[in-house]
Design an enzyme around this catalytic site. Sequence first.
Site, PDB file in Angstrom:
ATOM      1  N   ASP A   1       0.816  -1.212   0.000  1.00 32.15           N
ATOM      2  CA  ASP A   1       0.000   0.000   0.000  1.00 32.15           C
ATOM      3  C   ASP A   1       0.846   1.257   0.000  1.00 32.15           C
ATOM      4  O   ASP A   1       0.650   2.174  -0.802  1.00 32.15           O
ATOM      5  CB  ASP A   1      -0.974  -0.011   1.179  1.00 32.15           C
ATOM      6  N   TYR A   2       1.825   1.304   0.887  1.00 35.34           N
ATOM      7  CA  TYR A   2       2.679   2.486   1.023  1.00 35.34           C
ATOM      8  C   TYR A   2       3.521   2.715  -0.236  1.00 35.34           C
ATOM      9  O   TYR A   2       3.545   3.823  -0.787  1.00 35.34           O
ATOM     10  CB  TYR A   2       3.574   2.325   2.244  1.00 35.34           C
ATOM     11  N   ASN A   3       4.206   1.682  -0.697  1.00 30.62           N
ATOM     12  CA  ASN A   3       5.082   1.825  -1.858  1.00 30.62           C
ATOM     13  C   ASN A   3       4.298   2.239  -3.100  1.00 30.62           C
ATOM     14  O   ASN A   3       4.741   3.074  -3.889  1.00 30.62           O
ATOM     15  CB  ASN A   3       5.824   0.522  -2.138  1.00 30.62           C
TER      16      ASN A   3
ATOM     17  N   SER B   1       1.428   3.871  -3.224  1.00 31.85           N
ATOM     18  CA  SER B   1       0.956   5.251  -3.108  1.00 31.85           C
ATOM     19  C   SER B   1       2.072   6.243  -3.418  1.00 31.85           C
ATOM     20  O   SER B   1       1.839   7.286  -4.037  1.00 31.85           O
ATOM     21  CB  SER B   1       0.391   5.513  -1.710  1.00 31.85           C
ATOM     22  N   LYS B   2       3.293   5.918  -3.012  1.00 31.59           N
ATOM     23  CA  LYS B   2       4.414   6.815  -3.289  1.00 31.59           C
ATOM     24  C   LYS B   2       4.794   6.796  -4.767  1.00 31.59           C
ATOM     25  O   LYS B   2       5.227   7.819  -5.323  1.00 31.59           O
ATOM     26  CB  LYS B   2       5.615   6.438  -2.421  1.00 31.59           C
TER      27      LYS B   2
END
Length: 254
Positions: free
Chosen positions: A159-161, A163-164
């Site tokens: 999710d984090y990667n 989104s970035k």
Amino acid sequence: MELKDQVVLVTGSSRGLGAAVAKAFGRVGAKVVVNYVSREAQANAVVDEIGREQAIAIQADVRNREEVKAMFEEAKAHFGQSITTIVNNALIDFSFNGDARKQLDTIEWEDYNQQFEGSVKATLNTLQAGRPDMAAAKFGRIITIGTNLVQHPVVPYHDYNTSKAALLGMTRNIAKELGPDGITANMVSGGLLLKTDASAATPDVVFDIIKENTPIGSVTTPEEMADAILFFASPWSRAVTGQNLIVDGGLVMN
């Protein structure tokens, strides 16, 4: 525009990297908006360190368009000058713990959506609130915070990667559209930082591995990241836009 003449909004700056960035801008004489959601005492402590004549703490959830708009208006009224520089730093409910991360068979779309809202939606809100005054002044600096995990997902925080990665694409589109208005947009991508609330759950052995595999033999600190962010706000970067600078001691070479 010199750094000392800028009004800088740092989202999510009551702690961690955001606090380091706010203090760095304060040291060079800029006026600073310390944004927070719930950590009022910590935000005010950052303001006190910078100086009350130079900084203000403003509560706003950057995912909320109306709260963001109100924050820009309050900052302009307080300083008598509109925000010139936005550092989109806020991180929404995320902890860097590879052992506890959600894997592909357990992660939900809502996990992705939460990070997209914290990165992409928040940046859209701050940009739409700040663009009119920046365009009128023919000056603006947009700086987004990314991660070297986009280039080298040694830990697949799905999710984090993701989104970035989306935020990097957004940054480059911003740079293309707003360049004629004198507004630049760049990303600064760090690795795991030593040490913030978000990285507190990371085992020490991981930091040791990073140190051993990094050319300069150290783990990047929030203060070192802040230095690179200042570069993108400074006159020295006036011909640079749409770029992603990886600041991790050379761990990932791009």
